[in-house]
Motif scaffolding. Structure first.
Motif, PDB file in Angstrom:
ATOM      1  N   ARG A   1      -9.557  12.243  81.666  1.00  0.00           N
ATOM      2  CA  ARG A   1     -10.446  11.252  81.094  1.00  0.00           C
ATOM      3  C   ARG A   1     -10.124  11.099  79.608  1.00  0.00           C
ATOM      4  O   ARG A   1      -9.774  12.074  78.939  1.00  0.00           O
ATOM      5  CB  ARG A   1     -11.918  11.674  81.256  1.00  0.00           C
ATOM      6  N   LEU A   2     -10.259   9.891  79.116  1.00  0.00           N
ATOM      7  CA  LEU A   2     -10.053   9.641  77.701  1.00  0.00           C
ATOM      8  C   LEU A   2     -11.328   9.890  76.915  1.00  0.00           C
ATOM      9  O   LEU A   2     -12.413   9.510  77.349  1.00  0.00           O
ATOM     10  CB  LEU A   2      -9.583   8.200  77.485  1.00  0.00           C
TER      11      LEU A   2
ATOM     12  N   ARG B   1      -1.673   0.822  83.584  1.00  0.00           N
ATOM     13  CA  ARG B   1      -2.553   0.269  82.558  1.00  0.00           C
ATOM     14  C   ARG B   1      -2.270   0.890  81.196  1.00  0.00           C
ATOM     15  O   ARG B   1      -1.632   1.936  81.096  1.00  0.00           O
ATOM     16  CB  ARG B   1      -4.024   0.518  82.917  1.00  0.00           C
TER      17      ARG B   1
ATOM     18  N   THR C   1      -4.391   2.395  79.456  1.00  0.00           N
ATOM     19  CA  THR C   1      -5.019   3.720  79.419  1.00  0.00           C
ATOM     20  C   THR C   1      -4.090   4.788  79.981  1.00  0.00           C
ATOM     21  O   THR C   1      -4.149   5.948  79.566  1.00  0.00           O
ATOM     22  CB  THR C   1      -6.343   3.708  80.203  1.00  0.00           C
ATOM     23  N   HIS C   2      -3.225   4.415  80.923  1.00  0.00           N
ATOM     24  CA  HIS C   2      -2.247   5.374  81.438  1.00  0.00           C
ATOM     25  C   HIS C   2      -1.262   5.771  80.338  1.00  0.00           C
ATOM     26  O   HIS C   2      -0.867   6.931  80.228  1.00  0.00           O
ATOM     27  CB  HIS C   2      -1.488   4.780  82.621  1.00  0.00           C
TER      28      HIS C   2
ATOM     29  N   LEU D   1      -1.899   5.830  77.156  1.00  0.00           N
ATOM     30  CA  LEU D   1      -2.613   6.701  76.221  1.00  0.00           C
ATOM     31  C   LEU D   1      -2.731   8.121  76.766  1.00  0.00           C
ATOM     32  O   LEU D   1      -2.585   9.097  76.018  1.00  0.00           O
ATOM     33  CB  LEU D   1      -4.011   6.140  75.938  1.00  0.00           C
ATOM     34  N   LYS D   2      -2.969   8.263  78.049  1.00  0.00           N
ATOM     35  CA  LYS D   2      -3.054   9.602  78.641  1.00  0.00           C
ATOM     36  C   LYS D   2      -1.719  10.326  78.552  1.00  0.00           C
ATOM     37  O   LYS D   2      -1.665  11.523  78.248  1.00  0.00           O
ATOM     38  CB  LYS D   2      -3.526   9.497  80.102  1.00  0.00           C
TER      39      LYS D   2
ATOM     40  N   ASP E   1      -3.368  -5.168  76.757  1.00  0.00           N
ATOM     41  CA  ASP E   1      -4.154  -4.070  77.317  1.00  0.00           C
ATOM     42  C   ASP E   1      -3.949  -2.796  76.513  1.00  0.00           C
ATOM     43  O   ASP E   1      -4.902  -2.058  76.232  1.00  0.00           O
ATOM     44  CB  ASP E   1      -3.747  -3.865  78.777  1.00  0.00           C
TER      45      ASP E   1
ATOM     46  N   SER F   1      -6.809  -0.943  74.385  1.00  0.00           N
ATOM     47  CA  SER F   1      -7.138   0.441  74.740  1.00  0.00           C
ATOM     48  C   SER F   1      -7.017   1.359  73.529  1.00  0.00           C
ATOM     49  O   SER F   1      -7.841   2.269  73.345  1.00  0.00           O
ATOM     50  CB  SER F   1      -6.220   0.928  75.863  1.00  0.00           C
TER      51      SER F   1
ATOM     52  N   LEU G   1     -10.106   3.461  71.893  1.00  0.00           N
ATOM     53  CA  LEU G   1      -9.991   4.917  71.767  1.00  0.00           C
ATOM     54  C   LEU G   1     -10.265   5.360  70.339  1.00  0.00           C
ATOM     55  O   LEU G   1     -10.538   6.538  70.094  1.00  0.00           O
ATOM     56  CB  LEU G   1      -8.593   5.357  72.198  1.00  0.00           C
TER      57      LEU G   1
END
Length: 401
Positions: A49-50, A315, A317-318, A320-321, A358, A362, A366
């Motif tokens: 999770r972010l 995405r 968010t992927h 960023l992870k 995106d 994101s 964040l």
């Protein structure tokens, strides 16, 4: 559905499925064996999770970074994918041009249907060439020389495909390259008139960069599995990779590594980057998702080489992870191929523009103004959560960028 109605990878995938004959779509969409690794590549991102941090100045958000010594518009590489002519008659040229105009790193495959020189001329952005070591070692040397002359920024050696994976969808459909109309696939080709019309109008399916090889697919309809098993050299070792790194003399990535031990070996022989990859789930099934390998590899090699997560990215968010886990960048293949199949260069431009929007959004949400600001503080690991399911349901793996 039209191209303007596509907003995420699953939208582009659905449109690509409508546009392509079934054997062609299955070649793009499928994986090896039970396709567990294929599905887990994207699903594994749900393990984390972010954790946003607020009250930061995000008036300006910058997604730019440096990959393999080249400045790129985002920490993302368009992965090498073979035979793009299968999916649209504008083929690799369309992808290279769209990526270059947006400042994104594009990687051309040995198995491309566009020449090294033409792809280089089409892209104004950073470029890498992905190479396999063929039994004909002279061909490998020739490819390296051509990449140097064409101005490629980096070279990438794929090491996980000495033997072709068991792709059962292709076996069932009788997929061959160049495509041919068979009794089993006739109905599917006949009902996809636009694709079939372009096949007849422009049947340029040669693997143009290996045309001199005795096993080039352009000499007749051949299964991809047969080509790999007969032309790729199974005797390749770390010594061969080290010699290729020395011969190239510039930024060099090794693609297909999944273990920390292999990561250490790669760095020891001079690799600049490791593309953590299971070949999009198309080779050995039941291997870990690339994103699951980042922390052990980073612990093993420290900052001696870049780590690139290749596979499952859908995405911003992927991305960023992956960065928070210790990666320097990500790469993806199927998403832009779905977009290519859906609308040629227009489709790829739309997908990449949405992807960049995106990612920028994101980052801002964040609480980060730059890619370099993302770190372990922004991540929560839910691996011990009893509700976590790594594989999940098949339909959920295509639901994002």
């Amino acid at each position: 559905m039209s191209l303007s109605q596509c907003f995420n990878v699953e939208d582009f995938r659905r449109l690509a499925r409508r546009k392509l004959p079934r054997p062609i779509f299955d070649y793009l969409d499928g994986g090896a064996d039970d396709e567990w690794s294929l599905e887990n590549n994207a699903a594994a991102f749900r393990r984390w999770r972010l954790m946003p941090q607020y009250l930061r100045d995000i008036s300006t958000v910058d997604t730019q970074t440096t990959i393999l010594g080249a400045r790129a518009g985002a920490p993302a590489i368009l992965s090498p994918t073979g035979m793009s002519r299968l999916f649209h008659h504008e083929k690799e040229i369309a992808v290279a041009r769209a990526a270059g105009d947006l400042g994104l790193f594009y990687c051309l495959s040995t198995m491309a249907t566009t020449t090294i020189e033409d792809a280089a001329a089409a892209s104004a952005g950073p470029k890498m060439f992905q190479i396999y070591i063929h039994k004909d070692r002279g061909l490998t040397k020739e490819l390296v020389a051509r990449c140097r002359a064409a101005g490629y920024d980096a070279l990438c050696l794929t090491v996980d495909a000495a033997v072709a994976g068991n792709r059962e969808r292709d076996r069932r459909s009788g997929f061959v390259m160049p495509p041919r109309l068979t009794a089993a696939g006739f109905a599917s080709f006949a009902t996809h008139f636009e694709w079939t019309f372009n096949l007849l109008r422009d049947p340029g399916f040669d693997l143009v960069n290996v045309r001199a090889s005795g096993g080039a697919l352009g000499k007749g309809a051949t299964g991809v599995i047969e080509y790999i098993d007969t032309q790729f050299d199974r005797t390749v070792t770390w010594d061969d990779a080290a010699r290729l790194i020395e011969e190239w003399g510039g930024p060099f990535a090794i693609k297909g590594i999944q273990s920390a031990d292999d990561a250490r070996r790669a760095v020891d022989i001079g690799a600049s980057a490791i593309m953590i990859s299971n070949h999009g789930g198309r080779q050995l099934d039941s291997t870990p998702a690339p994103v699951e390998c980042v922390r052990p590899m980073r612990d093993a090699i420290g900052d001696r080489a870049e780590l690139i997560v290749d596979g499952g990215v859908r995405r911003g968010t992927h991305v960023l992870k992956a960065l928070a886990l210790g990666a320097d960048a990500v790469s993806f293949g199927r998403p832009y191929l779905y977009a290519l199949a859906a609308g040629g260069e227009r489709g790829v431009r739309r997908f990449l523009s949405l992807f960049l929007e995106d990612l920028e959004r994101s980052l801002a949400l964040l609480g980060c103004a730059r890619v370099a600001d993302v770190d372990a503080r922004h991540l929560r690991d839910l691996a011990a959560d009893e509700t976590f399911s790594p594989a999940g349901k098949k339909e959920t793996t295509h639901d994002a960028f």
